[in-house]
Design a protein around this motif. Structure first.
Motif, short mmCIF file in Angstrom:
data_model
loop_
_atom_site.label_atom_id
_atom_site.label_comp_id
_atom_site.label_asym_id
_atom_site.label_seq_id
_atom_site.Cartn_x
_atom_site.Cartn_y
_atom_site.Cartn_z
N ASN A 1 -5.18 -10.13 -17.20
CA ASN A 1 -6.52 -9.85 -17.76
C ASN A 1 -6.74 -8.37 -18.02
N GLY A 2 -5.66 -7.61 -18.09
CA GLY A 2 -5.80 -6.17 -18.33
C GLY A 2 -5.32 -5.37 -17.14
N PRO A 3 -5.36 -4.03 -17.26
CA PRO A 3 -4.85 -3.20 -16.17
C PRO A 3 -5.66 -3.37 -14.89
N VAL A 4 -5.03 -3.07 -13.74
CA VAL A 4 -5.72 -3.19 -12.45
C VAL A 4 -5.88 -1.80 -11.83
N GLY A 5 -6.93 -1.66 -11.03
CA GLY A 5 -7.13 -0.41 -10.28
C GLY A 5 -7.98 0.60 -11.03
N ASN A 6 -8.63 1.46 -10.25
CA ASN A 6 -9.48 2.49 -10.83
C ASN A 6 -9.02 3.91 -10.51
N PHE A 7 -8.30 4.08 -9.41
CA PHE A 7 -7.78 5.41 -9.06
C PHE A 7 -6.83 5.84 -10.18
N LYS A 8 -5.99 4.89 -10.56
CA LYS A 8 -5.18 5.00 -11.77
C LYS A 8 -5.11 3.60 -12.35
N SER A 9 -5.37 3.47 -13.64
CA SER A 9 -5.25 2.16 -14.30
C SER A 9 -3.79 1.78 -14.37
N LEU A 10 -3.46 0.61 -13.84
CA LEU A 10 -2.05 0.22 -13.79
C LEU A 10 -1.79 -0.95 -14.73
N PHE A 11 -0.83 -0.75 -15.62
CA PHE A 11 -0.42 -1.79 -16.56
C PHE A 11 0.78 -2.52 -15.97
N LYS A 12 1.25 -3.51 -16.73
CA LYS A 12 2.34 -4.35 -16.21
C LYS A 12 3.53 -3.52 -15.72
N GLU A 13 3.95 -2.53 -16.52
CA GLU A 13 5.12 -1.74 -16.14
C GLU A 13 4.86 -0.97 -14.83
N ASP A 14 3.64 -0.48 -14.69
CA ASP A 14 3.29 0.25 -13.46
C ASP A 14 3.38 -0.68 -12.24
N VAL A 15 2.81 -1.88 -12.40
CA VAL A 15 2.82 -2.82 -11.27
C VAL A 15 4.26 -3.19 -10.93
N LEU A 16 5.05 -3.40 -11.96
CA LEU A 16 6.47 -3.71 -11.73
C LEU A 16 7.15 -2.56 -10.98
N ASN A 17 6.84 -1.34 -11.38
CA ASN A 17 7.44 -0.18 -10.69
C ASN A 17 7.02 -0.14 -9.21
N ILE A 18 5.77 -0.53 -8.96
CA ILE A 18 5.30 -0.54 -7.56
C ILE A 18 6.04 -1.62 -6.76
N TYR A 19 6.21 -2.80 -7.35
CA TYR A 19 7.00 -3.83 -6.65
C TYR A 19 8.42 -3.30 -6.38
N LYS A 20 8.97 -2.59 -7.35
CA LYS A 20 10.34 -2.07 -7.15
C LYS A 20 10.38 -1.03 -6.05
N LEU A 21 9.34 -0.19 -6.00
CA LEU A 21 9.28 0.81 -4.92
C LEU A 21 9.14 0.16 -3.55
N ALA A 22 8.61 -1.06 -3.54
CA ALA A 22 8.35 -1.75 -2.26
C ALA A 22 9.55 -2.56 -1.79
N ARG A 23 10.63 -2.54 -2.55
CA ARG A 23 11.77 -3.42 -2.19
C ARG A 23 12.42 -3.04 -0.86
N PHE B 1 0.80 -1.23 0.00
CA PHE B 1 0.00 0.00 0.00
C PHE B 1 0.84 1.28 0.00
N PRO B 2 1.84 1.41 0.89
CA PRO B 2 2.62 2.65 0.85
C PRO B 2 3.33 2.86 -0.51
N ALA B 3 3.76 1.76 -1.13
CA ALA B 3 4.42 1.87 -2.44
C ALA B 3 3.41 2.33 -3.49
N TRP B 4 2.22 1.74 -3.45
CA TRP B 4 1.16 2.15 -4.38
C TRP B 4 0.86 3.65 -4.20
N MET B 5 0.78 4.07 -2.94
CA MET B 5 0.46 5.48 -2.67
C MET B 5 1.51 6.41 -3.29
N LYS B 6 2.77 6.04 -3.09
CA LYS B 6 3.85 6.87 -3.65
C LYS B 6 3.76 6.94 -5.17
#
Ligand code: NZQ
Ligand code: ZN
Length: 389
Positions: free
Chosen positions: A367-389, A291-296
Motif C-alpha cells: 500500500n505504499g512506503p512504510v515508516g516516517n523517520f525515513k520512508s521505506l520502499f520495497k527495496e529498503d525493506v528488503l535491505n533491512i531483512y537482509k541486514l537482519a539475516r 529493530f537493530p537492522a532498521w536502526m543500522k
C-alpha cells in the motif's frame, strides 16, 4: 517541524494492583448483562484465574458465554466464530482475559457483530469502524499495550496476512492490571513482551519532529526502566515490584500519551508483521530481530537523534569527534541487550530462511512506503531483512 498539534483522549479506566481481578464483575455490570468471556490456549485455567473470573461474574449476576482458544497471532477464523456466538447469545459486552492476542481478537469480534460484511474489511481499509461492543480486559502479559490502545491486529489464514485496524471506539472500557497474574509467564514470553514494550518506545522515540524534549524524556524513562528491570525479573519472576514496573511501563508506553506532539515511525512493526504473519513467530521476538537492522539502515537520516539515544538511554560516552561511532555504539548495545536477555536478533535464530524475503518486502509495501523517520520502499525493506539475516 516542531511539536505537532494533537488531541489526546484515552478513556480506558486502569485498575492496578493486587487482587483487583477479584472484582471484575463489578466493572462488567456497568456495561452489559450478557457477557462473552474470551481467552487463550489455557494458561488462565492452569493458573486458577479462570475460576476467579467466573466466580466474580456469577456474583454480579451476569449471563456468561465463553470462547477460549485464541492463539498467539490471533486468527480471523476464531473471530468469525466469536461474531456468530455474540449474535446468537445477544452479547452486549466482551471480557478479554489474556494478552494482546486475546484482546485484539475481542476487539475484532466487537466491531464485527453489527457489521453485515466481512469483518476483515476493517483490516484492509474497506470499512470504517462506526460501532463496537464494549470490551473490558484482565491483562495477563505486559507486552502489546492493547489493554488501552485503539488498535487490533489479526492474522488472516489465507495469504498469511497480518493486518491492523484502529479507532478510539475499540479502546477497552477498563483494564485490570494485577502484576501477580504475570508470575506464571514463561521466560520467553516475558522477554518477548519486554521487546515489544521497548519497541513501542523506540517507534516513538525515532522521530523527525523537533523540540519534543518532554516526551523524549518520558520515552527514555520507559526504555531505561526496562533495561534495568528485565534482567532482574528473569532472576526473580515472582517479585511484585519488578513485575509491576514492567506492567505499568507497558501500558503507558502504548496508551498514546508518549506519542503526543510527535510523528511516530512504525516501520519496524510493519516489517515485523510480515514475519509473524508468515512464520507465526512471537511479535516481540520478531521485533528484536527487525529493530537493530532498521536502526543500522536509517541512522544517518538523523544522526543526532541516534547520538542522543546512545548517550541518554545506554550511557554511551559522546564522541564529539565521531558522532557516527557514538550512534553505532547505541545500536550495538540495543542488539546486545536483546541477546543478553535471551531474545533472537537474527532471522537465522528465528529459523527463517532467505527464500521469502522479497515476497515479504513486497507485501509489506503493497500500500505504499512504510515508516516516517525515513520512508521505506520495497527495496529498503528488503535491505533491512537482509541486514537482519
Ligand atoms: O494462550 P495462553 O495459554 O493464555 O498463553 C499465552 C500465549 O501463549 C501466554 N500467556 C499469556 N499470559 C500468560 C501466559 N502464559 C502463562 N502465564 C500468563 N500469565 O503468552 C503467549 C502469548 O500471548 P499473546 O497474547 O500472544 O502475547 P502478546 O500480549 O505479546 O500479544 C501479541 C499480539 O499483540 C499484537 C501482536 O501483533 C500479536 O499479535 N499487537 C497488538 C497491538 C495493539 N493491539 O495495540 C500492538 C502491538 O504492537 C502488537 O502488534
Ligand atoms: Zn508491538
Amino acid at each position: 517541524m516542531t511539536m505537532e498539534n494533537f488531541v489526546f483522549q484515552n478513556c480506558t479506566k486502569i485498575i492496578f494492583g493486587k487482587d483487583t481481578e477479584k472484582n471484575v464483575g463489578n466493572e462488567v455490570v456497568n456495561y452489559g448483562r450478557n457477557v462473552l468471556l474470551h481467552y487463550g490456549g489455557g494458561s488462565i485455567k492452569k493458573s486458577g484465574l479462570y475460576d476467579t473470573i467466573i466466580k466474580s461474574l456469577k456474583e454480579s449476576g451476569v449471563n456468561i458465554a465463553e470462547l477460549g482458544g485464541v492463539q498467539a497471532n490471533p486468527r480471523l477464523k476464531l473471530v468469525k466464530e466469536g461474531i456468530r456466538l455474540c449474535r446468537e447469545s445477544n452479547i452486549d459486552f466482551i471480557l478479554a482475559v489474556g494478552g494482546g492476542s486475546v484482546i485484539d481478537s475481542a476487539k475484532a469480534i466487537s466491531i464485527g457483530v453489527s457489521y453485515d460484511g466481512d469483518v476483515w474489511d476493517f483490516y484492509t481499509g474497506k470499512a470504517v469502524i462506526n460501532e463496537a461492543l464494549p470490551v473490558g480486559v484482565v491483562l495477563t502479559i505486559p507486552a502489546a499495550g492493547s489493554e488501552s490502545s485503539p488498535a487490533s491486529v489479526i492474522n488472516k489464514e489465507e495469504g498469511n496476512l497480518k493486518r491492523d485496524c484502529g479507532s478510539n471506539l475499540i479502546r477497552p472500557k477498563f483494564a485490570i492490571l494485577n502484576p501477580e497474574l504475570t508470575y506464571t509467564l514463561p521466560d520467553y514470553q516475558t522477554i518477548c513482551g519486554a521487546a515489544d514494550i521497548m519497541a513501542h518506545g523506540l517507534e516513538r522515540y525515532f522521530t523527525q519532529t523537533k523540540d519534543v524534549g518532554f516526551t523524549d524524556r518520558l520515552l527514555e524513562a520507559v526504555l531505561k526502566t526496562m533495561i534495568q528491570t528485565v534482567p532482574l525479573v528473569l532472576e526473580s519472576p515472582e517479585n511484585y515490584d519488578l513485575r509491576a514496573e514492567i506492567m505499568w511501563a507497558g501500558t503507558v508506553v502504548h496508551n498514546d500519551l508518549l506519542g503526543t506532539g510527535r510523528i511516530e515511525d512504525w516501520a519496524s512493526h510493519m516489517i515485523e508483521h510480515e514475519l509473524s504473519g508468515l512464520y507465526d513467530v512471537a511479535h516481540g521476538a520478531g521485533l528484536a530481530v527487525v529493530f537493530p537492522a532498521w536502526m543500522k539502515y536509517v541512522y544517518k537520516e538523523n544522526l543526532q537523534r541516534f547520538v542522543q539515544y546512545a548517550v541518554r538511554v545506554w550511557g554511551v560516552e559522546n564522541d564529539f569527534q565521531n558522532p557516527e561511532r557514538t550512534a553505532l555504539e547505541g545500536i550495538k548495545r540495543t542488539k546486545d541487550f536483546f541477546s543478553s536477555i535471551g531474545l533472537p536478533t537474527t532471522l537465522a535464530e528465528l529459523e527463517i530462511p532467505d527464500d521469502k524475503l522479497e515476497e515479504m518486502a513486497e507485501k509489506c509495501t503493497a500500500n505504499g512506503p512504510v515508516g516516517n523517520f525515513k520512508s521505506l520502499f520495497k527495496e529498503d525493506v528488503l535491505n533491512i531483512y537482509k541486514l537482519a539475516r
